[in-house]
Design an enzyme around this catalytic site. Structure first.
Site, PDB file in Angstrom:
ATOM      1  N   THR A 125       0.846  -1.198   0.000  1.00  0.00           N
ATOM      2  CA  THR A 125       0.000   0.000   0.000  1.00  0.00           C
ATOM      3  C   THR A 125       0.881   1.247   0.000  1.00  0.00           C
ATOM      4  OG1 THR A 125      -1.476   1.337   1.380  1.00  0.00           O
ATOM      5  CG2 THR A 125      -0.176  -0.309   2.528  1.00  0.00           C
ATOM      6  N   ASP A 126       0.354   2.324  -0.587  1.00  0.00           N
ATOM      7  CA  ASP A 126       1.113   3.588  -0.573  1.00  0.00           C
ATOM      8  C   ASP A 126       1.223   4.156   0.843  1.00  0.00           C
ATOM      9  OD1 ASP A 126      -1.531   4.365  -0.241  1.00  0.00           O
ATOM     10  OD2 ASP A 126      -1.453   5.998  -1.710  1.00  0.00           O
ATOM     11  N   TYR A 153      -1.505  -0.298  11.007  1.00  0.00           N
ATOM     12  CA  TYR A 153      -1.804  -0.953   9.720  1.00  0.00           C
ATOM     13  C   TYR A 153      -0.651  -0.754   8.750  1.00  0.00           C
ATOM     14  CZ  TYR A 153      -3.467  -1.216   4.889  1.00  0.00           C
ATOM     15  OH  TYR A 153      -3.562  -1.481   3.535  1.00  0.00           O
ATOM     16  N   LYS A 157       2.129  -3.411   7.137  1.00  0.00           N
ATOM     17  CA  LYS A 157       2.264  -3.613   5.688  1.00  0.00           C
ATOM     18  C   LYS A 157       3.703  -3.337   5.235  1.00  0.00           C
ATOM     19  CE  LYS A 157      -0.494  -4.363   2.973  1.00  0.00           C
ATOM     20  NZ  LYS A 157      -0.916  -5.686   2.399  1.00  0.00           N
TER      21      LYS A 157
END
Ligand code: NAD
Ligand code: TYD
Length: 339
Positions: A125-126, A153, A157
Site C-alpha cells: 500500500t502507498d 496498519y 504492511k
C-alpha cells in the site's frame, strides 16, 4: 498455470479473481480466505460456477494449512492480498495486524521457497510512505522514498513488503511488490470511506467526516488495480517495487458531496466528527515507473468509476444489508457513537 490468490473473499481479492478468470481462461485460480469479518464467500458465488476456480477456507498464519495447500496444488504464482486492512481497527487492536500482515506473509514466503514458484507478488500500500503535506501539491510518492508508516496498519504492511523483498535478496525468490493508492469499486466492505458514506446516505443517516474533511486520498478504480497487478506479476522486474495510482487526488469532503449529489440526498447529513489519531494528510502516487516500464495507466475516469460504484451499491442492497445488520452494528457503535 496455477495461481494462489489469498484474501480472495475480500474487496480487491474478489475483483482480482474475476479479472483473472476472464483474462486467463485456461489457468487455475485457487482463492483462499479465512472468512474474517471482511471476507464474504457470497462474493465468489459466480466464480464458483467456473471449473477453473477453487475456493478453500484457510488462514495464511496457519503453517500446516499453507504447507498442505502448496503441496496439493504446486502453484506457479502467489498473489498475497490477505491482510487486516482498516486503519481505524489497527488503532484499537494492533496485534492482529502484526500477526496477519507480517507473520502471515512470512509463512507464505517460506512455503513459496520450499515448494518453488515462478513469482510471489506482495500487495502493498502507498500508506507505507507516511503522508505528504497538504499544500505541497508538487510532491508525490516515488518508490525510492524511505518508509515512514503512521498507523499500525501501514507499519505492518511495511514489514510485509520488507520481508518479501528480503526473500528475493537473501534466497533468490522471485518477488515483486506493488504499492497502490486508495481503491474504490464493487464489493468494498462498508467500513471504508466510500461504501460507508454511500450506505449511510441511502439510509438517511449522518455521514461522519473525520476532522475538517480536507485530507486527500488518491482514488483508483479497483479494476485498474487488478490490471496493474496482473501486469507486474507477469512482466515486472524481479525484486522491484511498483507504485500504482493515477493522479486522482481528492479531498474527502468532495467525495462525500459527490455521493450525496448522485443519490439526491441533502448535505445536511454531513457531520464533522473527532479526527482519526495520527490521520495521514495526503496520499499521492507518482506512477512514472509502472507507466514507463510496463505501459500501465488507469483506464477508468473517476467520474465514471464513482457512478458505477454508486449504482452497484444501489443495485446490491441485499449484499450490504446483510453486512450492516450483523456484527457491523457493534463496530459502528464503538467507532462512531459519541464521536
Ligand atoms: P479487505 O479487508 O476487503 O480484504 C482482505 C481479505 O483478507 C478479507 O477477505 C479477509 O477475510 C482476508 N484475511 C484476513 N486475514 C486473513 C488470514 N489470516 N488468512 C486468510 N485471509 C485473511 O481488504 P482489501 O481492500 O481487499 O485489501 C486487499 C489488499 O490490498 C490488502 O493487502 C491491502 O493492504 C491492500 N491494499 C488495499 C487498498 C484499498 O484501498 N482497499 C489500497 C492499497 C492496498
Ligand atoms: P479509509 O477508507 O479508511 O482509507 P485510508 O484511511 O486507508 O486511506 O479512509 C479514507 C479517508 O476518509 C481517510 O482520510 C479517513 C476518512 N474517513 C472519514 O472521514 N470518515 C469515515 O467514516 C471513514 C471510514 C474514513
Amino acid at each position: 498455470m496455477k495461481y494462489l490468490v489469498t484474501g480472495a473473499a475480500g474487496f480487491i481479492g474478489t475483483n482480482f479473481v474475476y479479472h483473472m478468470l476472464e483474462k486467463h481462461p485456461d489457468d487455475l485460480i485457487v482463492g483462499i480466505d479465512n472468512l474474517s469479518y471482511a471476507g464474504n464467500i457470497k462474493n465468489l458465488d459466480e466464480a464458483q460456477k467456473n471449473s477453473n476456480f477453487v475456493f478453500r477456507k484457510a488462514d495464511i498464519t496457519d503453517t500446516e494449512a499453507m504447507t498442505s495447500l502448496f503441496k496439493e496444488f504446486g502453484f506457479d504464482y502467489v498473489v498475497n492480498f490477505a491482510a487486516q486492512t482498516h486503519v481505524d481497527r489497527s488503532i484499537t487492536d494492533p496485534g492482529i495486524f502484526v500477526r496477519t500482515n507480517v507473520l502471515g506473509t512470512q509463512i507464505l514466503l517460506d512455503c513459496a521457497r520450499k515448494f518453488g514458484i515462478r513469482r510471489f507478488h506482495q500487495i502493498g500500500t502507498d500508506e507505507v510512505y507516511g503522508d505528504l503535506p497538504l499544500e505541497a501539491t508538487d510532491k508525490f510518492f516515488v518508490e525510492t522514498l524511505p518508509l515512514k508508516a503512521s498507523s499500525p496498519y501501514s507499519a505492518s504492511k511495511a514489514g510485509a513488503d520488507l520481508l518479501a523483498l528480503s526473500y528475493h535478496r537473501t534466497f533468490g525468490l522471485s518477488v515483486t511488490v506493488s504499492r497502490c493508492s486508495n481503491n474504490y469499486g464493487p464489493f468494498q466492505f462498508p467500513e471504508k470511506l466510500i461504501p460507508l458514506m454511500l450506505i449511510n446516505a441511502m439510509n438517511d443517516r449522518e455521514l461522519p467526516v473525520y476532522g475538517n474533511g480536507m485530507n486527500v486520498r488518491d482514488w483508483l478504480y479497483v479494476e485498474d488495480h487488478c490490471e496493474a497487478v496482473d501486469l507486474i506479476l507477469h512482466k515486472g522486474r524481479d525484486g522491484e517495487i511498483y507504485n500504482v495510482g493515477g493522479h486522482n487526488e481528492m479531498h474527502n469532503i468532495d467525495i462525500v458531496k459527490i455521493i450525496l449529489g448522485e443519490l439526491g440526498k441533502p448535505e445536511s447529513l454531513i457531520k464533522y466528527v473527532t479526527d482519526r489519531k495520527g490521520h495521514d494528510l495526503r496520499y499521492a502516487i507518482d506512477p512514472t515507473k509502472i507507466n514507463g516500464e510496463l505501459g500501465w495507466l488507469p483506464k477508468t475516469k473517476f467520474a465514471d468509476g464513482i457512478k458505477s460504484t454508486i449504482h452497484w451499491y444501489v443495485d446490491n442492497k441485499a449484499w450490504w444489508e446483510e453486512i450492516v445488520s450483523g456484527e457491523y452494528r457493534e463496530y459502528y457503535k464503538k467507532m462512531y457513537e459519541n464521536r
